[in-house]
Design a protein around this motif. Structure first.
Motif, PDB file in Angstrom:
ATOM      1  N   UNK A 142      24.362  40.502  66.013  1.00 17.11           N
ATOM      2  CA  UNK A 142      24.640  41.933  65.867  1.00 17.11           C
ATOM      3  C   UNK A 142      23.743  42.606  64.829  1.00 17.11           C
ATOM      4  N   UNK A 143      22.866  41.834  64.169  1.00 20.21           N
ATOM      5  CA  UNK A 143      21.990  42.368  63.124  1.00 20.21           C
ATOM      6  C   UNK A 143      22.815  42.942  61.977  1.00 20.21           C
ATOM      7  N   UNK A 144      23.714  42.094  61.438  1.00 18.60           N
ATOM      8  CA  UNK A 144      24.646  42.516  60.387  1.00 18.60           C
ATOM      9  C   UNK A 144      24.685  41.471  59.269  1.00 18.60           C
ATOM     10  N   UNK A 145      24.817  41.968  58.020  1.00 17.50           N
ATOM     11  CA  UNK A 145      25.115  41.137  56.855  1.00 17.50           C
ATOM     12  C   UNK A 145      26.329  41.739  56.168  1.00 17.50           C
ATOM     13  N   UNK A 146      27.368  40.931  55.962  1.00 20.22           N
ATOM     14  CA  UNK A 146      28.542  41.358  55.203  1.00 20.22           C
ATOM     15  C   UNK A 146      28.684  40.466  53.971  1.00 20.22           C
ATOM     16  N   UNK A 147      29.385  40.989  52.960  1.00 18.40           N
ATOM     17  CA  UNK A 147      29.747  40.226  51.771  1.00 18.40           C
ATOM     18  C   UNK A 147      31.248  39.922  51.848  1.00 18.40           C
ATOM     19  N   UNK A 148      31.662  38.799  52.419  1.00 20.23           N
ATOM     20  CA  UNK A 148      33.098  38.484  52.408  1.00 20.23           C
ATOM     21  C   UNK A 148      33.559  38.186  50.984  1.00 20.23           C
ATOM     22  N   UNK A 149      34.842  38.412  50.729  1.00 23.67           N
ATOM     23  CA  UNK A 149      35.380  38.071  49.409  1.00 23.67           C
ATOM     24  C   UNK A 149      35.293  36.574  49.160  1.00 23.67           C
ATOM     25  N   UNK A 150      35.644  35.779  50.160  1.00 25.81           N
ATOM     26  CA  UNK A 150      35.482  34.325  50.101  1.00 25.81           C
ATOM     27  C   UNK A 150      35.005  33.838  51.458  1.00 25.81           C
ATOM     28  N   UNK A 151      34.192  32.796  51.424  1.00 25.73           N
ATOM     29  CA  UNK A 151      33.677  32.220  52.656  1.00 25.73           C
ATOM     30  C   UNK A 151      33.496  30.724  52.442  1.00 25.73           C
ATOM     31  N   UNK A 152      33.902  29.938  53.430  1.00 26.95           N
ATOM     32  CA  UNK A 152      33.701  28.494  53.380  1.00 26.95           C
ATOM     33  C   UNK A 152      32.855  28.098  54.577  1.00 26.95           C
ATOM     34  N   UNK A 153      31.825  27.321  54.306  1.00 29.22           N
ATOM     35  CA  UNK A 153      31.019  26.750  55.376  1.00 29.22           C
ATOM     36  C   UNK A 153      30.991  25.234  55.200  1.00 29.22           C
ATOM     37  N   UNK A 190      20.089  25.574  54.661  1.00 26.33           N
ATOM     38  CA  UNK A 190      18.741  26.113  54.855  1.00 26.33           C
ATOM     39  C   UNK A 190      18.596  27.554  54.389  1.00 26.33           C
ATOM     40  N   UNK A 191      19.703  28.240  54.119  1.00 27.36           N
ATOM     41  CA  UNK A 191      19.664  29.670  53.799  1.00 27.36           C
ATOM     42  C   UNK A 191      20.097  29.903  52.362  1.00 27.36           C
ATOM     43  N   UNK A 192      19.242  30.528  51.576  1.00 27.26           N
ATOM     44  CA  UNK A 192      19.524  30.728  50.156  1.00 27.26           C
ATOM     45  C   UNK A 192      20.360  31.979  49.880  1.00 27.26           C
ATOM     46  N   UNK A 193      20.168  33.051  50.647  1.00 30.68           N
ATOM     47  CA  UNK A 193      20.816  34.326  50.333  1.00 30.68           C
ATOM     48  C   UNK A 193      21.879  34.757  51.335  1.00 30.68           C
ATOM     49  N   UNK A 194      22.131  33.953  52.334  1.00 32.08           N
ATOM     50  CA  UNK A 194      23.178  34.238  53.314  1.00 32.08           C
ATOM     51  C   UNK A 194      23.572  32.941  54.002  1.00 32.08           C
ATOM     52  N   UNK A 195      24.719  32.984  54.693  1.00 27.93           N
ATOM     53  CA  UNK A 195      25.187  31.845  55.478  1.00 27.93           C
ATOM     54  C   UNK A 195      25.465  32.332  56.889  1.00 27.93           C
ATOM     55  N   UNK A 196      25.178  31.480  57.866  1.00 24.13           N
ATOM     56  CA  UNK A 196      25.338  31.857  59.276  1.00 24.13           C
ATOM     57  C   UNK A 196      26.455  31.112  59.993  1.00 24.13           C
ATOM     58  N   UNK A 197      26.989  30.043  59.382  1.00 26.83           N
ATOM     59  CA  UNK A 197      27.914  29.173  60.108  1.00 26.83           C
ATOM     60  C   UNK A 197      29.229  28.940  59.358  1.00 26.83           C
ATOM     61  N   UNK A 198      29.888  29.984  58.879  1.00 23.55           N
ATOM     62  CA  UNK A 198      31.147  29.768  58.156  1.00 23.55           C
ATOM     63  C   UNK A 198      32.272  29.334  59.090  1.00 23.55           C
ATOM     64  N   UNK A 199      33.210  28.580  58.547  1.00 21.07           N
ATOM     65  CA  UNK A 199      34.409  28.209  59.302  1.00 21.07           C
ATOM     66  C   UNK A 199      35.604  29.051  58.864  1.00 21.07           C
ATOM     67  N   UNK A 200      35.548  29.594  57.635  1.00 23.63           N
ATOM     68  CA  UNK A 200      36.647  30.377  57.074  1.00 23.63           C
ATOM     69  C   UNK A 200      36.081  31.581  56.331  1.00 23.63           C
TER      70      UNK A 200
END
Length: 190
Positions: free
Chosen positions: A77-88, A95-105
């Motif tokens: 979707x060409x989107x970046x969000x800042x979740x309050x908490x994220x677990x991957x 491989x990604x320093x400034x974002x994550x693409x595969x969170x489970x929570x």
């Protein structure tokens, strides 16, 4: 989230570079950036409680917990969000320093200004993340947590936790009393 002063289109690469030195955080939706607002005492306290509970639980499992300053990228979707908490728990995210693409929570602590967006369009956008198993919305003005869990058929089911119930997050095999999530939170008088 509020619209930033500039309405010019930014590429994802321009956004990521600008965000590294920005004094405020911005979410990115298809070339437009939106400034992030500050958080209340209750919001920060709930987030801190969840960090303490989850970090100790996932230690040594290969999963990683990120708080507030790590972006979730929804590439389709060409989107970046800042979740309050994220677990991957996905090694590809190393491989990604400034974002994550595969969170489970993903957990969002609701505020009056963001609740409708978090429950609506943001949740719809997060559903594009194939690895996402749970999307959790935590109220800050009363003891209530809404956990949306993806079932085996790929449909989202709602689990509501209130009062002194046990909160269960199956994506990371975690449970705790809801009162632990809300420890030291002062609720507004009604």
């Amino acid at each position: 989230m509020t619209l930033a002063q500039s309405h010019q289109y930014l590429s994802p690469e321009e956004y990521l570079e600008a965000e590294k030195s920005s004094p405020i955080k911005h979410e990115y939706i298809q070339g437009q950036i939106y400034a992030m607002a500050g958080a209340s005492d209750a919001h920060v306290t709930i987030t801190t409680n969840l960090v303490a509970l989850l970090r100790n639980h996932i230690r040594g499992t290969g999963c990683r917990l990120y708080v507030a300053d790590m972006k979730a990228r929804i590439e389709t979707l060409d989107i970046f969000y800042y979740p309050d908490l994220m677990v991957t728990c996905d090694l590809r995210d190393t491989d990604f320093e400034y974002f994550k693409r595969y969170p489970s929570l993903i957990i969002e602590v609701l505020s009056p200004a963001t609740e409708a967006f978090d429950r609506g369009d943001k949740f719809i956008d997060y559903q594009e993340l194939e690895t996402l198993q749970e999307y959790v919305l935590v109220c800050q003005n009363r003891q209530r947590v809404d956990c949306f869990r993806r079932n085996n058929q790929g449909r989202w089911e709602l689990y509501i936790y209130r009062g002194n119930q046990q909160l269960e997050l199956t994506s990371v095999n975690f449970n705790c009393l809801l009162t632990d999530v809300y420890e030291d939170v002062n609720f507004p008088s009604r």
